[in-house]
Design a protein around this motif. Structure first.
Motif, PDB file in Angstrom:
ATOM      1  N   THR A  42      -1.737   0.601   2.318  1.00  0.00           N
ATOM      2  CA  THR A  42      -3.110   0.966   1.960  1.00  0.00           C
ATOM      3  C   THR A  42      -3.186   1.305   0.473  1.00  0.00           C
ATOM      4  N   ILE A 156      -8.016   6.073   2.630  1.00  0.00           N
ATOM      5  CA  ILE A 156      -7.393   4.897   2.015  1.00  0.00           C
ATOM      6  C   ILE A 156      -5.947   5.176   1.618  1.00  0.00           C
ATOM      7  N   TYR A 159      -4.647   6.317   7.107  1.00  0.00           N
ATOM      8  CA  TYR A 159      -5.817   6.159   7.968  1.00  0.00           C
ATOM      9  C   TYR A 159      -5.730   7.001   9.229  1.00  0.00           C
ATOM     10  N   ASP A 203     -10.799  -0.870   0.982  1.00  0.00           N
ATOM     11  CA  ASP A 203      -9.486  -1.422   1.332  1.00  0.00           C
ATOM     12  C   ASP A 203      -9.476  -2.940   1.156  1.00  0.00           C
ATOM     13  N   SER A 216      -8.476  -6.124   5.666  1.00  0.00           N
ATOM     14  CA  SER A 216      -7.974  -4.762   5.816  1.00  0.00           C
ATOM     15  C   SER A 216      -6.450  -4.795   5.758  1.00  0.00           C
ATOM     16  N   THR A 217      -5.841  -3.691   5.380  1.00  0.00           N
ATOM     17  CA  THR A 217      -4.386  -3.624   5.286  1.00  0.00           C
ATOM     18  C   THR A 217      -3.762  -4.143   6.584  1.00  0.00           C
TER      19      THR A 217
END
Length: 423
Positions: A42, A156, A159, A203, A216-217
């Motif tokens: 992240t 971030i 999470y 993100d 997203s990560t």
């Protein structure tokens, strides 16, 4: 008296600062991912490291440690100041609580000396909890408005703290119920509900800029599928229609069976239970059979980043069918994993009892001590319950609330002292 306690806290900070600087700087397998801004990390901590590197250059590691301990001391002082301003702790218990909050820097994890997210997350978390407590007691909405950007930074970075959003909403609804008006807090409610969307956008934008992919990560799926794979049966291959998913499941499941990492064929000579085996070997299960077979079945034409993205999509899609088909075993593993995170069944009962008694007491009397005990116990419970879903509930993920029981004791003792003084 307050001046003396501030001096005592200052001395504790100075001792901690010296101890931290004398301790070695620790690099872990995860550290390189943050330092190199890997796609599975992240954005919060990698950006922080880049910022420190731009200032300190080759000496960035020392800069990271100094910043982490300074931020830690600030967050602890801020937290204690909020408690004192609300007359929750007296000067003596403030010093005691400062020492408790400093322990993760001094012993055990020694978070300021690690190139991991824990130190930054811990500091941001304490500031957030201070603002939550202040809002709950004072009913001053500004405290929650100011908490929003801090919570965004925290999300971030790690999470797992998403559980703070429903807790914030719970406080808002409670205060709205007391004030007989929800319209007053309508904007706050909307902001907290949309915060996950905002942080998700941040993100994805970060990964688009750094890695060229608006995603997203891509690591959640790997964590979420570890427990379902651990409890899976050979027959679960029939759950999947996609040839790729079938191949991935078959290779991974048989790899786990071969390495005796599946619940159906464990050797428990060293471990007391399947859950203890799972907790001790979580990383080996995830990064061993699951990760290696996941990479192997994907197309060789994909880049490294694209493999992580596709693997995350595939594991996310496969997780729920595996959970539902093995729900009884998965549920038992989850509950026992959570109990481990609490520290044992005695602490499960204790924290739930504190939460329940505090909430019942609050219904009868709007007293700030009950609010503190109720909120902090729910913080502990919420963190453990969400961590246990996708990870092994080890101290690295649960230490953030180790101070809750100490604060409970200090609040109760402080309340008794006030009553004795008043009488």
């Amino acid at each position: 008296m307050q001046q003396k306690s501030n001096i005592a806290i200052g001395i504790l900070f100075l001792i901690t600062f010296v101890v931290v600087l004398r301790n070695p700087i620790e690099l872990f397998p995860d550290s390189s991912g943050y330092l190199n801004m890997h796609i599975i990390r992240t954005p919060g901590y990698p950006l922080f490291l880049q910022f420190i590197q731009s200032i300190f250059g080759d000496n960035y590691q020392l800069g990271v440690v100094i910043f982490q301990i300074l931020l830690g001391c600030f967050s602890i002082y801020y937290f204690i100041r909020k408690l004192r301003s609300s007359h929750i702790l007296n000067e003596f218990f403030s010093v005691c609580f400062a020492l408790v909050l400093l322990l993760p820097f001094l012993i055990g994890l020694r978070i300021a000396n690690n190139m991991l997210t824990e130190s930054i997350s811990y500091s941001l978390y304490l500031i957030l909890v201070a603002k939550f407590i202040s809002f709950f007691i004072s009913k001053n909405s500004k405290e929650l408005y100011y908490s929003l950007p801090i919570l965004a930074l925290l999300l971030i970075t790690r999470y797992q703290f998403v559980y703070l959003i429903p807790l914030a909403l719970l406080m808002i609804f409670w205060i709205s119920y007391q004030q007989k008006s929800i319209k007053k807090h309508a904007v706050l409610i909307v902001l907290f509900i949309t915060l996950p969307l905002i942080t998700s956008l941040i993100d994805k934008t970060y990964h688009k800029i750094i890695h060229g992919h608006f995603v997203s990560t891509p690591w959640t799926g790997m964590n979420m599928i570890t427990a379902p794979f651990f409890v899976s049966d050979t027959e679960d291959e029939a759950l999947f229609e996609s040839p790729l998913e079938k191949e991935f499941f078959k290779k991974t499941h048989y790899s786990l069976i071969d390495k005796k990492m599946n619940i159906n064929n464990l050797e428990l000579s060293v471990y007391q239970s399947p859950t203890q085996f799972y907790i001790a070997n979580f990383a080996d299960i995830t990064m061993g059979p699951i990760f290696k077979n996941g990479k192997e079945v994907l197309s060789n034409s994909l880049t490294k980043a694209e493999r992580f993205i596709e693997l995350n999509k595939m594991t996310n899609k496969m997780t729920m069918p595996l959970i539902w088909d093995n729900f009884s075993k998965w549920k038992r593993l989850y509950i026992q994993n959570a109990i481990h995170g609490f520290g044992g069944i005695k602490y499960v009962l204790l924290y739930f009892l504190i939460a329940l008694c505090s909430l019942i007491a609050l219904l009868k009397r709007d007293q700030k001590e009950y609010k503190i005990l109720g909120l902090t116990s729910l913080l502990f419970i919420g963190n453990v319950l969400i961590v246990a879903i996708g990870m092994h509930a080890v101290i690295r993920f649960t230490f953030y609330n180790d101070w809750v029981l100490f604060l409970t004791i200090f609040v109760l003792l402080n309340s008794l002292n006030k009553k004795r003084y008043e009488s």
